[in-house]
Motif scaffolding. Structure first.
Motif, PDB file in Angstrom:
ATOM      1  N   LYS A 198       0.897   4.552  -1.645  1.00 22.10           N
ATOM      2  CA  LYS A 198      -0.118   5.528  -1.247  1.00 22.10           C
ATOM      3  C   LYS A 198      -1.302   5.509  -2.207  1.00 22.10           C
ATOM      4  O   LYS A 198      -2.463   5.550  -1.779  1.00 22.10           O
ATOM      5  CB  LYS A 198       0.513   6.919  -1.190  1.00 22.10           C
ATOM      6  N   MET A 201      -3.410   2.421  -1.705  1.00 20.66           N
ATOM      7  CA  MET A 201      -4.279   2.495  -0.535  1.00 20.66           C
ATOM      8  C   MET A 201      -5.561   3.258  -0.887  1.00 20.66           C
ATOM      9  O   MET A 201      -6.644   2.902  -0.417  1.00 20.66           O
ATOM     10  CB  MET A 201      -3.560   3.163   0.634  1.00 20.66           C
ATOM     11  N   ASN A 257      -9.351   1.739  -0.621  1.00 20.18           N
ATOM     12  CA  ASN A 257     -10.419   2.441   0.090  1.00 20.18           C
ATOM     13  C   ASN A 257     -11.638   2.641  -0.809  1.00 20.18           C
ATOM     14  O   ASN A 257     -12.782   2.575  -0.334  1.00 20.18           O
ATOM     15  CB  ASN A 257      -9.919   3.791   0.603  1.00 20.18           C
ATOM     16  N   GLU A 300       1.716  -2.641   3.797  1.00 23.87           N
ATOM     17  CA  GLU A 300       1.161  -1.619   4.675  1.00 23.87           C
ATOM     18  C   GLU A 300      -0.183  -1.110   4.150  1.00 23.87           C
ATOM     19  O   GLU A 300      -1.118  -0.876   4.926  1.00 23.87           O
ATOM     20  CB  GLU A 300       2.140  -0.449   4.813  1.00 23.87           C
ATOM     21  N   ALA A 301      -0.289  -0.937   2.821  1.00 19.64           N
ATOM     22  CA  ALA A 301      -1.538  -0.447   2.231  1.00 19.64           C
ATOM     23  C   ALA A 301      -2.674  -1.436   2.453  1.00 19.64           C
ATOM     24  O   ALA A 301      -3.784  -1.055   2.836  1.00 19.64           O
ATOM     25  CB  ALA A 301      -1.330  -0.189   0.737  1.00 19.64           C
ATOM     26  N   ALA A 323      -3.731  -1.677   6.154  1.00 15.13           N
ATOM     27  CA  ALA A 323      -4.476  -0.517   6.659  1.00 15.13           C
ATOM     28  C   ALA A 323      -5.955  -0.590   6.299  1.00 15.13           C
ATOM     29  O   ALA A 323      -6.807  -0.101   7.054  1.00 15.13           O
ATOM     30  CB  ALA A 323      -3.860   0.761   6.102  1.00 15.13           C
ATOM     31  N   PRO A 341      -7.227  -5.446   7.206  1.00  9.51           N
ATOM     32  CA  PRO A 341      -6.248  -6.019   8.146  1.00  9.51           C
ATOM     33  C   PRO A 341      -6.324  -7.542   8.292  1.00  9.51           C
ATOM     34  O   PRO A 341      -5.334  -8.176   8.663  1.00  9.51           O
ATOM     35  CB  PRO A 341      -6.589  -5.320   9.472  1.00  9.51           C
TER      36      PRO A 341
END
Length: 394
Positions: free
Chosen positions: A205, A208, A212, A235-236, A239, A242
């Motif tokens: 988390k 991510m 960002n 997953e990070a 997101a 991609p």
């Protein structure tokens, strides 16, 4: 110079240093007086003919400056209205050029404030407090913030991500926090630390959020991320970027695989494992992995299963030429930075706050970045290979 020597009759190096201190004070006072004259608009000698002026010189104030020559007493001129602010030394400055730079350079090596205090005393015979060392180091915090928020390039071929953990005091207790570091290789083939974050223990988390932030600072596209085995990394990255590919660090994977292997089996186990990750092609590697599984899955099922379950991000480097494989198959590029971090922080068992850690790591980054003067080996060839691969993918 001969006249000075004959006049002073020096008998020791200490006499010479004292003379230099006096000369330094004279030159500094003359410079300050020139600044005052410019501020008032007339020379000091014209004082008697300028009684009608709204402002004029009003004596001097004695200030003890800490310099590389030792402590020097300087008479700083002042004006009647209290408007004069010297430029060569700040209004409240007590350290002449050189001392602060030396303190910061010692701080960057990981020395404690007490050790820095002793070093400055030994080098310059100047008494400074541990609090002064801390205050001087705090002055770089705006520089750290500016560096952290600087705009980045739109495209990076490769980005490496890792974290290193430290003990930090928070709310009257000691907690473990992670220093998140992102290292990029830009279009010129040069290494560049994109950012440094201090936050909660390492998690997907948080990563991510880091990704960002990179995107908001201008990084629109990344060809490939090189990461360790943290759960959720995939997953990070997926997101936020991609289209980017992922290469899980082979060295980290090997360490995890061999963690519970018996000492009597380790040599044979590693020999068979090498035939997998050192294969020339992915097809050959898969064949060797099948052989490896048949031989070791009963004794070490977890180790074998880890390779199978993560094969899609462990095998990414097989799609690249040899020159690129050497760069991406491991996170060694960022491990070198981590080694520098450990070197400068090894004497710090607990940091008083996040900023204390951030300052020290930032200075370590700057010292190391100054040594990154060469591009990655064969970068021209690598650029051509990447452009061809990108064209095929498009």
């Amino acid at each position: 110079m001969k006249d000075l020597v004959n006049e002073q009759k020096f008998t020791s190096t200490q006499d010479i240093m004292e003379c230099m201190k006096g000369m330094f004070a004279d030159v500094l006072e003359q410079t300050l007086q020139a600044e005052m004259d410019q501020h008032l608009g007339y020379d000091h000698s014209e004082r008697t003919s300028c009684e009608g002026k709204k402002n004029y010189c009003n004596g001097t104030v004695k200030r003890t400056m800490k310099t590389q020559l030792g402590e020097v007493d300087v008479n700083v001129p002042r004006d009647r209205n209290g408007e004069f602010e010297p430029q060569i030394i700040g209004k409240y400055q007590r350290n002449a050029d050189g001392i602060e730079e030396r303190i910061l350079s010692l701080y960057a090596t990981g020395m404690s404030t007490r050790d820095i205090k002793d070093q400055i005393k030994g080098l310059y015979d100047v008494e400074i407090s541990e609090g002064l060392v801390s205050k001087i180091s705090e002055r770089i915090l705006p520089e750290v913030t500016e560096w952290q928020n600087r705009p980045l390039e739109a495209f990076y071929p490769f980005i490496f991500m890792d974290a290193i953990h430290y003990k930090i005091r928070e709310d009257h207790q000691v907690v473990t926090k992670a220093a998140y570091v992102v290292l990029g290789i830009n279009n010129e083939g040069m290494k560049e630390v994109l950012g440094l974050w201090v936050g909660a223990s390492e998690s997907a988390k948080y990563w991510m959020g880091v990704l960002n932030e990179l995107k908001s600072r201008g990084v629109k596209e990344v060809s490939l991320f090189c990461v360790d085995g943290l759960t959720g990394f995939r997953e990070a990255i997926g997101a936020v970027y991609p289209k980017a590919r992922i290469q899980r660090c082979i060295i980290h994977q090997i360490r995890n695989s061999t963690r519970f292997v018996s000492y009597k089996h380790i040599k044979e186990f590693m020999k068979d494992l090498k035939s997998v990750y050192q294969a020339n092609t992915e097809e050959q590697a898969l064949n060797q992995l099948a052989i490896f599984k048949d031989k070791w899955s009963k004794q070490y099922p977890t180790a074998v299963r880890s390779w199978e379950e993560n094969w899609d991000i462990l095998s990414t480097y097989f799609d690249y030429p040899v020159e690129i494989r050497k760069i991406i198959y491991t996170t060694n590029a960022i491990e070198g930075l981590n080694r520098q971090f450990r070197k400068v922080t090894k004497t710090k068992t607990v940091f008083p706050n996040d900023d204390s850690l951030r300052k020290m790591l930032y200075l370590a980054i700057q010292n190391l970045s100054n040594k990154w003067t060469q591009r990655c080996r064969n970068w021209d060839l690598i650029q051509n290979q990447l452009s061809i691969m990108d064209a095929v993918d498009a």
